[in-house]
Write an enzyme that holds these catalytic residues in place. Sequence first.
Site, PDB file in Angstrom:
ATOM      1  N   ARG A  73     -14.023   0.197  36.930  1.00 41.05           N
ATOM      2  CA  ARG A  73     -15.037   1.055  37.068  1.00 41.05           C
ATOM      3  C   ARG A  73     -15.423   1.201  38.428  1.00 41.05           C
ATOM      4  NH1 ARG A  73     -17.385   2.369  32.211  1.00 41.05           N
ATOM      5  NH2 ARG A  73     -19.142   3.066  32.996  1.00 41.05           N
ATOM      6  N   LYS A 112     -14.959   4.675  38.678  1.00 46.62           N
ATOM      7  CA  LYS A 112     -14.163   5.282  37.636  1.00 46.62           C
ATOM      8  C   LYS A 112     -15.150   6.465  37.039  1.00 46.62           C
ATOM      9  CE  LYS A 112     -10.354   6.276  35.722  1.00 46.62           C
ATOM     10  NZ  LYS A 112      -9.727   7.110  36.265  1.00 46.62           N
ATOM     11  N   HIS A 138      -5.262  31.616  59.661  1.00 43.45           N
ATOM     12  CA  HIS A 138      -6.757  31.993  59.887  1.00 43.45           C
ATOM     13  C   HIS A 138      -7.655  30.757  60.300  1.00 43.45           C
ATOM     14  CE1 HIS A 138      -6.162  35.674  58.179  1.00 43.45           C
ATOM     15  NE2 HIS A 138      -5.706  35.331  56.912  1.00 43.45           N
ATOM     16  N   GLU A 176      -5.492  18.826  44.842  1.00 40.91           N
ATOM     17  CA  GLU A 176      -5.345  17.444  43.962  1.00 40.91           C
ATOM     18  C   GLU A 176      -4.370  16.424  44.810  1.00 40.91           C
ATOM     19  OE1 GLU A 176      -6.698  16.044  41.756  1.00 40.91           O
ATOM     20  OE2 GLU A 176      -5.513  14.675  40.940  1.00 40.91           O
ATOM     21  N   GLU A 210      -8.113   9.508  48.727  1.00 40.12           N
ATOM     22  CA  GLU A 210      -8.926   8.227  47.953  1.00 40.12           C
ATOM     23  C   GLU A 210      -8.303   6.935  47.784  1.00 40.12           C
ATOM     24  OE1 GLU A 210     -10.181   9.302  43.908  1.00 40.12           O
ATOM     25  OE2 GLU A 210      -8.488  10.190  43.250  1.00 40.12           O
ATOM     26  N   CYS A 257     -21.439   0.692  37.715  1.00 38.74           N
ATOM     27  CA  CYS A 257     -22.121  -0.590  37.118  1.00 38.74           C
ATOM     28  C   CYS A 257     -21.492  -0.665  35.687  1.00 38.74           C
ATOM     29  CB  CYS A 257     -23.726  -0.472  37.029  1.00 38.74           C
ATOM     30  SG  CYS A 257     -24.477  -0.368  38.855  1.00 38.74           S
ATOM     31  N   TRP A 261     -22.526  -1.358  41.240  1.00 41.12           N
ATOM     32  CA  TRP A 261     -22.003  -0.630  42.312  1.00 41.12           C
ATOM     33  C   TRP A 261     -23.300   0.112  42.972  1.00 41.12           C
ATOM     34  CZ3 TRP A 261     -22.185   4.810  43.067  1.00 41.12           C
ATOM     35  CH2 TRP A 261     -21.134   5.587  43.816  1.00 41.12           C
ATOM     36  N   LYS A 317      -5.771  12.814  46.124  1.00 39.08           N
ATOM     37  CA  LYS A 317      -5.395  11.559  45.791  1.00 39.08           C
ATOM     38  C   LYS A 317      -4.860  10.669  46.973  1.00 39.08           C
ATOM     39  CE  LYS A 317      -6.011  11.562  42.287  1.00 39.08           C
ATOM     40  NZ  LYS A 317      -6.456  12.113  41.388  1.00 39.08           N
ATOM     41  N   ASN A 322     -28.085  -0.311  34.135  1.00 43.10           N
ATOM     42  CA  ASN A 322     -27.207   0.789  34.631  1.00 43.10           C
ATOM     43  C   ASN A 322     -27.981   1.956  34.682  1.00 43.10           C
ATOM     44  OD1 ASN A 322     -25.098  -0.848  34.467  1.00 43.10           O
ATOM     45  ND2 ASN A 322     -23.732   0.254  32.969  1.00 43.10           N
ATOM     46  N   GLY A 323     -27.850   3.124  35.764  1.00 43.54           N
ATOM     47  CA  GLY A 323     -28.494   4.183  35.828  1.00 43.54           C
ATOM     48  C   GLY A 323     -29.542   4.162  37.081  1.00 43.54           C
TER      49      GLY A 323
HETATM   50  C1  F6R Z   1     -10.086  11.382  41.366  1.00 43.27           C
HETATM   51  C2  F6R Z   1     -11.129  11.325  40.259  1.00 43.27           C
HETATM   52  C3  F6R Z   1     -12.343  11.958  40.170  1.00 43.27           C
HETATM   53  C4  F6R Z   1     -12.901  12.176  39.088  1.00 43.27           C
HETATM   54  C5  F6R Z   1     -14.264  12.830  38.836  1.00 43.27           C
HETATM   55  C6  F6R Z   1     -14.957  13.254  37.335  1.00 43.27           C
HETATM   56  O1  F6R Z   1      -8.960  10.826  41.309  1.00 43.27           O
HETATM   57  O2  F6R Z   1     -10.639  10.508  39.183  1.00 43.27           O
HETATM   58  O3  F6R Z   1     -12.553  13.087  41.083  1.00 43.27           O
HETATM   59  O4  F6R Z   1     -12.028  13.254  38.390  1.00 43.27           O
HETATM   60  O5  F6R Z   1     -15.276  11.601  39.246  1.00 43.27           O
HETATM   61  O6  F6R Z   1     -14.640  12.274  36.801  1.00 43.27           O
HETATM   62  P1  F6R Z   1     -14.352  12.767  35.028  1.00 43.27           P
HETATM   63  O7  F6R Z   1     -13.132  13.410  34.948  1.00 43.27           O
HETATM   64  O8  F6R Z   1     -14.587  11.258  34.260  1.00 43.27           O
HETATM   65  O9  F6R Z   1     -15.598  13.300  34.760  1.00 43.27           O
END
Ligand code: F6R
Length: 608
Positions: free
Chosen positions: A27, A603, A505, A482, A489, A2, A74, A486, A99-100
């Site tokens: 975001r 985000k 295994h 990682e 997502e 949000c 969101w 990527k 927000n929250g």
């Molecule tokens: C994936 C991604 C998320 C963030 C996670 C933590 O590409 O960006 O997995 O890494 O939500 O976010 P931060 O780093 O802002 O605490």
Amino acid sequence: MCGIIAAATDRSVGKLLVQGLHKMEYRGYDSAGIALHQEDGVAHLRTLGKVNLLEERMIQEKPKGKVGIAHTRWATHGEPSESNAHPHSSKNRVFIVHNGIIENYLALKAALSKKGYLFQSQTDSELIAHLIDSFLNDGKSMIEGMQALKTSLEGAYAIAAIDKEDSNYFYLARNKSPLLLGLGKDEYFAASDPLAIGELTNQFIFLEDGDTAAVSASGLEIFDENQKAVERNVTKIDISAETTSKGNYKHFMEKEIYEQPQAIRNTLDGRIGGEDVLENIFGEGSSKLLAEVKRIQIVAAGTSLHAGRVAANWFSAISQVPTQIDFASEYTYKNPYIDENTLLVTISQSGETADTLTSLRHAKNQSYLGSLTICNVPTSSIARESDFLLLTNAGPEIGVASTKAFTTQLVALMMLAMSIAKAKNVNPKLRTRIVTALRALPEIVEESLKLKKEIQEISPKIAEKDNALFLGRGMFYPIAKEGALKLKEISYIHAEAYPAGELKHGPLALIDENMPVVALAPESELAEKLISNLEEVKARSGTLYVFGDASSNMQIDSGKLMTMPKCDFLLTPILYTIPLQILSYEVALIRGTDIDQPRNLAKSVTVE
Ligand code: F6R
């Protein structure tokens, strides 16, 4: 997640608020809305979907006003829909954006229903408008109503509100959710994210927990948690339009991948000198504290947690300190045992991730030696609340999928490993070797970006599959994780990562011609073992896409071997991240997904 924006100005506010909403689109959100004071009442518009749709409604309905609030939602409580979108109103008098999460919303909703309030949404936010209205009915002023919220609301909130009967003002309340004011010339703004108003001002005030504010175009008053008028410091932050635009790239994610050589230079700048890492780069007194560290506890989420998993290898090999790592969402609730002289290390791009922030706040009451964070946002709650801080200086990361924030976190964590070693006076020669390697890293990363063409050749083959497996050993297992994160997502392909030795295994059962396998095979003492693991894949008709260096003598009949530039082995996890980012980007491009704002994701994840 949000986003809130509010403004009181002498010019038309609608366009300005919508521009702010656009700036917060990165975001992640599902609906948007606006409420602004007009001569004949409050204009209230909400739409499901993108901010563009709200903009189209505004062009049709032409609301006119100089004071207003707006929001991108969101969904947490209640599906994405127009009626669940903010602003919410009480009897068309009080309008709020929030927000929250309000944790006691069911009890409050029941109490307000008993008083005759009707609910139009399934959210936990709407009750805030009714609560304020009930305070006004009790004879309180609007600012007193905002202050009284804290006696009822449990949970986290940043709230902006307007009252139809009080057309020059908007009001704010903050508790555990970011909210800041922007100061202009005869105009004032508020937002949950400085990027929303960064083109309107460079003067910001960060509200503190318990603060409320009354804001008009002619001034503002801030009150602390005891309702006492207070002055808060003004912070200057320059947010240029260039850093928040895509330039010539198709997506922010693409821009951020190719910005990495410079981002890494910025992380290193002023932190290494001569043959070592410099003193106190985590803040005054940090070198003294690091000399006492006997154990490290890392807490982070998602991509940032992967950075922590790589760093644990460095803390052991370079600093000679053992490390414990936990998911931020689990840490607080597992009743952690804290050994003597343990340093809490949080890692967060945004610095607002609720799980990580909650862990940090919880840890403040525990017997830690201190808290240290690696963060990209200087004004964030985690950056401000940690005892020690190293900013990654990667510049704003707008694409939801983290790229440059991750590689710069790794660089920062390497400098932490070296700083601990320096403070303890261990591994001096190794530190000199790493400093030399760090200086060379930006150019080697630049070189690795040239693999794009080869990656574009294999991308269509992965884009047509529903699953993928990523393999790496040792420090490369978190990098494989990682890579898998990527890919899933942004392209929505199911992807898993395994330490290559684990294949036999269980997961080997999944291997056939429909399961592409991406493997990381840099030269290491594990290289031979890894190659044997990859033979197991070949023997089962699996297609192998291997990133290795010139020494990887592999014969690949189905798939491709891509040769990576060489760098110091300890830094190779940073380097091998780059082709995996490019791969996920190119695959998502073919699949036509919303790369910068993938479905269901946000985000900055400000709820637990
Ligand atoms: C994936 C991604 C998320 C963030 C996670 C933590 O590409 O960006 O997995 O890494 O939500 O976010 P931060 O780093 O802002 O605490």
